[in-house]
Design a protein around this motif. Structure first.
Motif, PDB file in Angstrom:
ATOM      1  N   LYS A  18      20.211 -14.689  25.570  1.00 54.67           N
ATOM      2  CA  LYS A  18      20.762 -13.560  24.828  1.00 54.67           C
ATOM      3  C   LYS A  18      20.768 -12.305  25.693  1.00 54.67           C
ATOM      4  O   LYS A  18      19.776 -11.979  26.343  1.00 54.67           O
ATOM      5  CB  LYS A  18      19.935 -13.286  23.562  1.00 54.67           C
ATOM      6  N   PRO A 311      21.336 -11.691  12.962  1.00 58.72           N
ATOM      7  CA  PRO A 311      20.246 -12.605  12.604  1.00 58.72           C
ATOM      8  C   PRO A 311      18.983 -12.311  13.408  1.00 58.72           C
ATOM      9  O   PRO A 311      19.041 -11.736  14.500  1.00 58.72           O
ATOM     10  CB  PRO A 311      20.823 -13.986  12.968  1.00 58.72           C
ATOM     11  N   TRP A 313      16.136 -13.018  15.873  1.00 59.77           N
ATOM     12  CA  TRP A 313      15.868 -13.903  16.999  1.00 59.77           C
ATOM     13  C   TRP A 313      14.469 -14.464  16.803  1.00 59.77           C
ATOM     14  O   TRP A 313      13.497 -13.711  16.688  1.00 59.77           O
ATOM     15  CB  TRP A 313      15.958 -13.147  18.310  1.00 59.77           C
ATOM     16  N   GLN A 332      15.678 -26.792  13.704  1.00 58.79           N
ATOM     17  CA  GLN A 332      17.016 -26.206  13.565  1.00 58.79           C
ATOM     18  C   GLN A 332      17.643 -26.596  12.227  1.00 58.79           C
ATOM     19  O   GLN A 332      18.323 -25.788  11.583  1.00 58.79           O
ATOM     20  CB  GLN A 332      17.911 -26.672  14.715  1.00 58.79           C
ATOM     21  N   ASP A 336      19.170 -24.109   8.874  1.00 54.14           N
ATOM     22  CA  ASP A 336      20.612 -24.135   8.633  1.00 54.14           C
ATOM     23  C   ASP A 336      20.994 -23.217   7.471  1.00 54.14           C
ATOM     24  O   ASP A 336      20.435 -23.308   6.377  1.00 54.14           O
ATOM     25  CB  ASP A 336      21.054 -25.574   8.337  1.00 54.14           C
ATOM     26  N   ASP A 341      18.305 -16.924  14.282  1.00 54.11           N
ATOM     27  CA  ASP A 341      18.820 -17.563  15.485  1.00 54.11           C
ATOM     28  C   ASP A 341      17.593 -18.043  16.267  1.00 54.11           C
ATOM     29  O   ASP A 341      16.869 -17.239  16.857  1.00 54.11           O
ATOM     30  CB  ASP A 341      19.624 -16.556  16.303  1.00 54.11           C
ATOM     31  N   LEU A 343      15.572 -19.225  19.121  1.00 57.53           N
ATOM     32  CA  LEU A 343      15.717 -19.214  20.572  1.00 57.53           C
ATOM     33  C   LEU A 343      14.739 -20.156  21.268  1.00 57.53           C
ATOM     34  O   LEU A 343      15.003 -20.594  22.384  1.00 57.53           O
ATOM     35  CB  LEU A 343      15.503 -17.787  21.110  1.00 57.53           C
TER      36      LEU A 343
END
Length: 406
Positions: A18, A311, A313, A332, A336, A341, A343
């Protein structure tokens, strides 16, 4: 005289895929507003302007945006080089930027007097004298001598750094006298001091004893503005010796820190007041820890801090006994549709094995370079003295490589 003390901007940082460009742009806009609101006379950026010695073009553009923003609000900007900065890169535009009320000290200069600056207030009158000291590389102040032990070299380097501070402080006193006296003296620095509390994003820049430069070795300046440590704090029980910390979180363990800059007020009698100026969070950053059973609720709670456009991080630390090859996929899936996000996903560090094996369950991003070296040493049968010697030598080599890169 009002000084704003900041450091460790790390323009150009690429954080786990990012870019921080939008955050830094927002930070520059916010800073200009604060300088105008509080009528700041000078802004000190105490090192690590850039994240690397070869910053990308957009990071250089941000640097010039900062300079132009400070000029537009009528304040002086002083930029000090840090261990992440390239002396050559900062030197490129040093002379040109003087026309924009910006003083750049990329590294230790050949003429010490050039590091002693007179800072004027908004009325153009001398308000303070600055000992502008950047990150000091060993080669800047010390010549290696044959036959010296590692301990002797460390001791010599510490003494050389202390002498550099004292030399500039004496010149600052002389400059004050030439101006009629009554001016406070400020010093800067980019190093680690005794008692400073670091974070995982801070790169070690000295080895051995110099990871803890004693606060009593500093000269008797009215205020000492330090950089390198990303957590805002004062050290050694001395409220006039302070780190401002980084203005944005540069690692997940900084996510819970209150980011700030120090608003420093001085007059002819010395330091009058130091006040925190809270920096807003421009990008939510969070680390959560839990088991596979508790993570869904934790993820939903974290998502409340973000939006679809911005969102959170997220770093997810999982408490799990067994190695699961699909751990990241599972996490992950739990996130959903949420405003997060992810990382990084990693197992809790305390569950990691202590040696490197072909089927080790640790991920590389769970380890620092020193962790990897320690794991490798653990496989050898070494006595304590040899282990300590090898560890010290490793850190010396890393320090030399960092100095060469800069």
């Amino acid at each position: 005289m009002r000084i704003l003390h900041t450091s460790d901007w790390h323009l150009g940082q690429y954080f786990m895929g990012k870019t921080r460009q939008a955050e830094h742009q927002a930070l520059i806009t916010w800073l200009a507003e604060q300088v105008e609101k509080h009528q700041i006379d000078a802004v000190l950026l105490a090192g690590d302007v850039f994240d690397s010695g070869t910053p990308p073009s957009y990071a250089r553009s941000l640097y010039y945006d900062l300079i132009m923003a400070m000029k537009s609000v009528g304040t002086t900007l002083v930029v000090l080089g840090g261990n992440h900065d390239s002396v050559a890169t900062l030197m490129e535009s040093k002379r040109l930027l003087r026309a924009f009320h910006t003083h750049v000290i990329p590294g230790v200069l050949d003429e010490p007097a050039d590091q002693v600056l007179v800072l004027s207030d908004r009325h153009g009158q001398p308000g303070a004298v600055l000992c502008a000291i950047p990150y000091i590389r060993p080669r800047d102040v010390l010549q290696s001598q044959a036959g010296q032990s590692a301990e002797d070299k460390l001791r010599s380097l510490q003494q050389a750094i202390q002498q550099h501070y004292q030399q500039l402080f004496l010149q600052a006193q002389q400059r004050c006298d030439q101006l009629g006296g009554g001016l406070p003296i400020i010093a800067t620095g980019h190093l680690t001091t005794v008692g400073a509390s670091a974070s995982e994003s801070v790169r070690e820049i000295y080895v051995g004893a110099l990871e803890a430069f004693p606060t009593q070795a500093f000269p008797a300046a009215d205020y000492i503005a330090l950089g390198h440590i990303h957590r805002p704090q004062w050290v050694g029980g001395l409220t006039h010796v302070r780190y401002s910390g980084s203005p944005i979180a540069l690692s997940f363990d900084e996510a819970t820190q209150d980011k700030l800059m120090w608003l420093v007020e001085l007059d002819s009698t010395g330091l009058q007041q130091v006040s925190p100026l809270a920096v807003p969070c421009f990008q939510p950053l969070m680390s959560i820890t839990g088991s596979l059973d508790t993570l869904p609720a934790l993820l939903q709670s974290a998502a409340l801090q973000g939006t679809a456009d911005h969102p959170v991080w997220l770093e997810v630390v999982v408490r799990v006994d067994d190695y699961l090859s699909d751990l990241t996929t599972r996490v992950q899936a739990m996130a959903d549709g949420l405003a997060v996000d992810i990382l990084r996903v990693r197992r809790e560090r305390g569950q990691a094995k202590s040696v490197l094996l072909p089927n080790a369950c640790e991920m590389l991003d769970e380890l620092t370079p020193l962790d990897v070296f320690e794991r490798r040493l653990a496989q050898e049968s070494l006595d304590d003295a040899l282990h300590a010697q090898l560890r010290l030598r490793y850190r010396q080599v890393i320090s030399q490589l960092q100095g060469a890169d800069a």
